[in-house]
Design an enzyme around this catalytic site. Structure first.
Site, PDB file in Angstrom:
ATOM      1  N   GLU A 124      40.301  50.515  23.031  1.00 41.90           N
ATOM      2  CA  GLU A 124      41.373  49.714  24.103  1.00 41.90           C
ATOM      3  C   GLU A 124      42.254  48.823  23.680  1.00 41.90           C
ATOM      4  O   GLU A 124      41.591  47.697  22.681  1.00 41.90           O
ATOM      5  CB  GLU A 124      40.497  49.533  25.163  1.00 41.90           C
ATOM      6  CG  GLU A 124      41.885  49.334  26.625  1.00 41.90           C
ATOM      7  CD  GLU A 124      41.004  48.723  27.437  1.00 41.90           C
ATOM      8  OE1 GLU A 124      40.489  48.313  27.835  1.00 41.90           O
ATOM      9  OE2 GLU A 124      41.916  48.927  28.893  1.00 41.90           O
ATOM     10  N   GLY A 264      37.785  38.931  25.792  1.00 41.31           N
ATOM     11  CA  GLY A 264      36.381  38.829  26.171  1.00 41.31           C
ATOM     12  C   GLY A 264      35.435  39.769  26.181  1.00 41.31           C
ATOM     13  O   GLY A 264      33.952  39.108  25.326  1.00 41.31           O
ATOM     14  N   ALA A 265      35.271  40.998  26.491  1.00 44.23           N
ATOM     15  CA  ALA A 265      34.155  42.010  25.745  1.00 44.23           C
ATOM     16  C   ALA A 265      34.950  43.995  26.577  1.00 44.23           C
ATOM     17  O   ALA A 265      35.859  43.700  27.145  1.00 44.23           O
ATOM     18  CB  ALA A 265      33.369  41.770  26.844  1.00 44.23           C
ATOM     19  N   GLU A 267      33.985  48.007  27.735  1.00 38.46           N
ATOM     20  CA  GLU A 267      33.556  48.349  29.029  1.00 38.46           C
ATOM     21  C   GLU A 267      33.291  49.706  27.882  1.00 38.46           C
ATOM     22  O   GLU A 267      33.220  50.344  29.005  1.00 38.46           O
ATOM     23  CB  GLU A 267      33.818  48.977  29.800  1.00 38.46           C
ATOM     24  CG  GLU A 267      35.176  49.419  30.347  1.00 38.46           C
ATOM     25  CD  GLU A 267      36.798  48.745  30.533  1.00 38.46           C
ATOM     26  OE1 GLU A 267      36.287  47.462  29.490  1.00 38.46           O
ATOM     27  OE2 GLU A 267      37.219  49.365  30.567  1.00 38.46           O
ATOM     28  N   ASN A 268      32.682  49.938  27.214  1.00 42.13           N
ATOM     29  CA  ASN A 268      32.752  51.757  26.030  1.00 42.13           C
ATOM     30  C   ASN A 268      31.440  52.019  26.776  1.00 42.13           C
ATOM     31  O   ASN A 268      30.215  51.335  27.023  1.00 42.13           O
ATOM     32  CB  ASN A 268      32.245  51.117  24.621  1.00 42.13           C
ATOM     33  CG  ASN A 268      32.954  49.897  24.223  1.00 42.13           C
ATOM     34  OD1 ASN A 268      34.477  50.317  24.277  1.00 42.13           O
ATOM     35  ND2 ASN A 268      32.570  48.864  23.302  1.00 42.13           N
ATOM     36  N   GLU A 301      31.925  43.645  33.574  1.00 42.36           N
ATOM     37  CA  GLU A 301      31.726  44.940  31.687  1.00 42.36           C
ATOM     38  C   GLU A 301      31.003  46.001  32.467  1.00 42.36           C
ATOM     39  O   GLU A 301      31.825  47.243  32.024  1.00 42.36           O
ATOM     40  CB  GLU A 301      31.455  44.854  30.674  1.00 42.36           C
ATOM     41  CG  GLU A 301      32.520  43.415  30.359  1.00 42.36           C
ATOM     42  CD  GLU A 301      33.643  43.889  29.910  1.00 42.36           C
ATOM     43  OE1 GLU A 301      34.274  45.510  30.217  1.00 42.36           O
ATOM     44  OE2 GLU A 301      34.452  42.831  30.175  1.00 42.36           O
TER      45      GLU A 301
HETATM   46  N1  0A1 Z   1      38.948  46.412  29.203  1.00 46.37           N
HETATM   47  C1  0A1 Z   1      38.217  44.997  28.650  1.00 46.37           C
HETATM   48  C2  0A1 Z   1      38.976  44.057  28.361  1.00 46.37           C
HETATM   49  C3  0A1 Z   1      39.734  44.720  26.130  1.00 46.37           C
HETATM   50  C4  0A1 Z   1      41.586  44.910  26.996  1.00 46.37           C
HETATM   51  C5  0A1 Z   1      41.680  45.039  25.505  1.00 46.37           C
HETATM   52  C6  0A1 Z   1      40.954  44.994  24.140  1.00 46.37           C
HETATM   53  O1  0A1 Z   1      41.154  45.233  22.891  1.00 46.37           O
HETATM   54  C7  0A1 Z   1      42.579  44.784  22.870  1.00 46.37           C
HETATM   55  C8  0A1 Z   1      39.319  44.489  24.308  1.00 46.37           C
HETATM   56  C9  0A1 Z   1      38.792  44.284  25.437  1.00 46.37           C
HETATM   57  C10 0A1 Z   1      38.059  44.346  30.276  1.00 46.37           C
HETATM   58  O2  0A1 Z   1      39.214  44.142  30.928  1.00 46.37           O
HETATM   59  O3  0A1 Z   1      36.980  43.625  29.513  1.00 46.37           O
HETATM   60 ZN    ZN Z   2      37.962  45.078  32.642  1.00 44.89          ZN
END
Ligand code: 0A1
Ligand code: ZN
Length: 877
Positions: A124, A264-265, A267-268, A301
């Protein structure tokens, strides 16, 4: 280099080709990983036959390409630094490509990279295009099969999304595992991990009786730091079943901790990858705050599995669709598991400090932006936290039951699809029968609305007239704003009885606590049968993300702090009272006149300390003065020195006046029981530590001794870190220096504790700190390549040490700009985030403005990544 160009929401079109199935083979190598991709492609019916196939791809060396088994000739396709175009393709076909990539050269931590020797991915928002050629956009959803090949010795563990379906040995000491993910997903949810990892395993039985294996994968030395994350995960799974009717859908759920991670983390699907700081805890290495943050992030996540993965975003402009909703979900979860009022107070304090500042600055943007240059710059407090506030307003507007019906409808109707914010809000409108069209403006208008309120009571008619006027300031690109639909939760507190009075509005009885709807620019609310003169308690629970102005007198605030039935507003009244006192002192400091403490603040604190607190965590919050950053946020022209001096003065006066009370509170709340991160203990520790902060504000001998003892007792990191911070921030280097040294030596092997060691030192208000920052940047435990280290050292200095960062010789700004320039080459996402404090130049005096702009200009003169370019251009526009 040509200037990076923006992408516009209004240009959205479905993809010309979709991919229904993706088969990947990774032959891992630190410098030369081979990625083979077989894509099952078909034309989208909305596009004309014969449209060229365009795939995203960056930093990929193409080694082979074929369609339906036929290798393509060089004139049949084109590759540039951003994409691959195949001029003519059939209606439906198989595309095979093979590329080579270098994980070890990837310092941006987007795509496939190595962290502490292990391979991992972050896709992401647009990282998958650094792994293979692909339509890297969230509205292309495919099932994935992934074969990972690695060295049996260095990478005994090979993970990807879904379920493992096959594994085996290969020649040359290599082995493979094949993973199959049956749920169609966009490329940003792809993940791969390979390395020498150890796991803890548990399981969860879902409401429908399915058994799910839960695994947390970490470096072996961290196996003892996973209990809390695992327990949090199980609580989150249970909560999502109860609160939203959402069950987990695969047989396996994995979490992996990595040391180098931009956020932080992530959600794959089935394989969440975490910054180790967001998963590892141990009473001796993590504070209460860290335990709570881990719980929230694990839940966040996990909740994405539905709000994000099963139902995803059509395009990145809809980012808040998944993030705002998921943050709201994790906030509610944490409120249910811990102290709900404290959770709200913490979230709102943070929001009003940091999101308000963002919304008032040059990078302000709507919760649904209409254009961006680099989507990586839009993982912001506005998208996440303001997005969550909007969902919270929706939930309050339609009511809890309709909200649940709306969310059930949303998940049922859009399961497996990539959708928009309208789709979500339409479900809420449908489930509640309410018209939410005006409400949608919250998504398109940037800036924090201001409400000017005033009211008067007429004894003769027993009427209370409340007038509310709203206005949203201009923000970049949005000079004129429309009136929003703002829910104002309020009560009228009787000045005689101290109780909430019954509310009658337009002849309708609303009970003693109600929500009124501000929809016009100005609106009058006439409450009748108001039995005594009231003081209004407005915006209870922070019912809308606005700045509220009401001409409260100090006596009114002291009254509300003591009497308001709404716990949040009791706290807020105390904050407002303290702010009024602080404002006087800031003015006194600037004018060089003697500072005089407002006795009402002392009396308010005295009553708080005297009363038997039912909620110690709330009491700790009530005894905490507004932060320097929050005070700054209230000021048109920020004077960091005056703010620091005023706040220090108030703390010292309170400590002098109430020393014995603080000492008593401290002594009453020592905890002998073994450490547990549970609400009651956390509350007691926070109260005790607040008391200690006051004693240390006057460097009281007893306080110093207690702080030193608390440090030496080494009971848990919450107490140790707090004591050490107080010592290091005091003038008593004779006690602090040996403690700091001992701490640094004891924890030299633990990167997460060393982050805290860095942060404690560089947040010191004393003027020698800039040299300390420079010195620590050379420390062997520091690395610019590790985002946690950059945040702990440079981030803490620039964001949490205002008097030193804003030195009037500009040395703080220069240090930050130098760091940004280096990071621009290494890790553009982190570089762009680090610039934030410099973008706020307009709030400072002319000298500082010139210095800050000068540093921004110096950054602009570099060859910039799109990330840094976008932020710097906005900041200097
Ligand atoms: N979707 C994740 C956050 C996230 C967004 C971008 C990243 O790399 C650029 C990494 C993580 C969340 O909302 O936790
Ligand atoms: Zn998120």
């Amino acid at each position: 280099m040509s200037e990076p160009q923006p992408t516009y929401l209004s240009d959205y079109r479905p993809p010309a080709y979709r991919v229904t199935r993706t088969e990947l083979t990774f032959d891992l190598d630190p410098n030369a990983t081979r990625v083979k991709a077989r894509l099952h492609v078909e034309r989208h019916p909305e596009h004309q036959p014969g449209v060229p196939l365009e795939l995203d791809g960056e930093q990929l060396a193409l080694k082979a390409i074929a369609i339906d088994g036929q290798p393509l000739q060089p004139d049949e396709y084109e590759v540039d630094e951003a994409r691959l175009v195949v001029h003519r393709v059939p209606e439906a076909f198989l595309l095979d490509t093979e590329v080579e990539i270098s994980p070890d050269a990837n310092t941006a931590l987007s795509g496939l990279y190595r962290s502490s020797g292990m391979f991992c991915t972050q896709c992401e928002a647009e990282g998958f295009r650094r792994i293979t050629f692909y339509p890297d956009r969230p509205d292309v959803m495919a099932t994935f099969s992934t074969t990972v090949i690695g060295r049996a010795e260095q990478e005994p563990v090979l993970l990807s999304n879904g379920n493992p379906v096959e594994r085996g040995e290969l020649p040359g000491g290599r082995h493979f595992v094949t993973w199959e993910d049956p749920y169609p997903k966009p490329s940003y949810l792809f993940a791969l991990v390979a390395g020498d990892l150890s796991k803890v395993e548990d399981h969860f039985t879902t409401a429908s009786g399915r058994d799910v294996i839960l695994q947390i994968w970490v470096e072996e030395e961290n196996l003892d730091k996973t209990d809390h994350a695992m327990a949090s995960l199980k609580r989150a799974m249970q909560w999502d079943e109860e609160a939203y009717g959402r069950e987990y859908d695969l047989d396996l759920f994995m979490i992996v901790a990595v040391n180098d991670f931009n956020m932080g983390a992530m959600e794959n699907k089935g394989l969440n990858i975490f910054n180790s700081a967001a998963v590892l805890t141990h009473p001796h290495t993590a504070t209460d705050a860290a335990f709570q943050s881990v719980e929230g992030i694990v839940a966040h996540e996990y909740f994405h599995n539905w709000s994000g993965n099963r139902v995803t975003c059509r395009d990145w402009f809809q980012l808040s669709l998944k993030e705002g909703f998921t943050v709201f979900r994790d906030q509610c979860f944490s409120a249910d598991t811990n102290s709900a009022p404290v959770k709200r107070i913490e979230d709102v304090s943070f929001f009003r400090t940091a999101q308000f500042a963002e919304d008032a600055g040059p990078t302000a943007h709507p919760v649904r932006p209409d254009h961006y240059i680099e989507i990586g710059n839009f993982y912001t407090l506005t998208i996440y936290e303001k997005g969550a506030e909007i969902v919270r307003m929706l939930s309050n507007l339609v009511g809890e039951e309709a909200f649940r019906r709306g969310s059930d409808l949303y998940f049922a109707r859009f399961d497996g699809q990539a959708v928009t914010i309208e789709d979500f809000v339409d479900c809420m409108a449908e489930a509640s029968g309410q018209d939410l069209s005006q409400f949608m403006l919250w998504y398109s208008q940037a800036g924090t609305p201001e409400i000017d309120a005033h009211g008067d009571y007429d004894y003769a008619t027993a009427e209370y007239r409340l007038i509310l006027r709203q206005r949203t300031p201009a923000t970049p690109g949005q000079p004129d704003k429309q009136a929003l639909h703002i829910p104002v939760h309020l009560g009228l507190v009787g000045t005689k009885s101290g109780r909430d009075l019954r509310l009658t509005l337009d002849g309708e009885s609303l009970g003693s606590d109600a929500v009124i709807h501000l929809r016009e620019e100005e609106q009058e609310f006439l409450f009748t049968d108001v039995s005594e003169a009231p003081i209004p308690s407005l915006l209870r629970g922070f019912s809308a993300p606005v700045r509220l102005h009401f001409p409260y007198g100090r006596e009114d605030l002291a009254f509300l702090q003591a009497k308001d039935s709404d716990g949040f507003n009791r706290w807020d009244a105390g904050q407002r009272l303290a702010l009024l006192a602080l404002e006087d002192l800031i003015a006194a400091h600037r004018n060089g006149v003697e500072k005089v403490m407002d006795p009402r603040v002392v009396e308010a604190f005295r009553s708080l300390l005297a009363a038997e607190a039912d909620d110690k965590a709330v009491l700790a919050q009530m005894l905490t003065l507004p932060s320097e950053a929050y005070i700054a946020e209230q000021q048109a022209l920020v004077d960091v020195d005056a703010i620091h001096a005023a706040r220090t003065f108030v703390k010292q006066r309170l400590a002098l006046a109430l020393r014995d009370d603080f000492l008593r509170v401290y002594e009453a709340h020592g905890i002998d029981a073994p450490y547990a991160p549970e609400p009651e203990q956390i509350a007691a520790r926070s109260l005790k530590n607040v008391a200690l902060s006051y004693l240390m504000a006057i460097e009281d001998e007893a306080g110093l001794e207690l702080a030193h003892e608390q440090f030496e007792a080494d009971h848990n990191m919450t107490d140790v870190r707090h004591a050490l911070t107080l010592l290091v921030h005091s003038s008593r280097g004779d006690i602090a220096d040996p403690a700091l040294k001992a701490f640094g030596e004891k924890w030299a092997h633990d990167p997460l504790v060393m982050d805290q060691w860095f942060a404690i030192q560089v947040s010191r208000p004393q003027p020698d700190v800039l040299d300390r920052v420079k010195f620590l940047m050379e420390h062997p435990a520091f690395s610019l390549k590790n985002p946690n280290k950059v945040r702990a050292l440079i981030g803490t200095f620039a964001n949490q040490n205002p008097v030193n960062f804003h030195r009037d010789d500009g040395a703080g700004y220069r240090l930050l700009a130098d760091t940004v320039i280096e990071l621009n080459r290494l890790n553009p996402e982190i570089a762009a985030r680090m610039i934030t404090p410099l973008t706020r130049w307009a709030r400072f005096d002319e000298t500082r403005q010139e210095l800050m702009k000068g540093e921004l200009e110096r950054i602009r003169a570099e060859e910039l990544s799109p990330n840094v370019y976008e932020v710097v251009e906005k900041a200097l526009a």
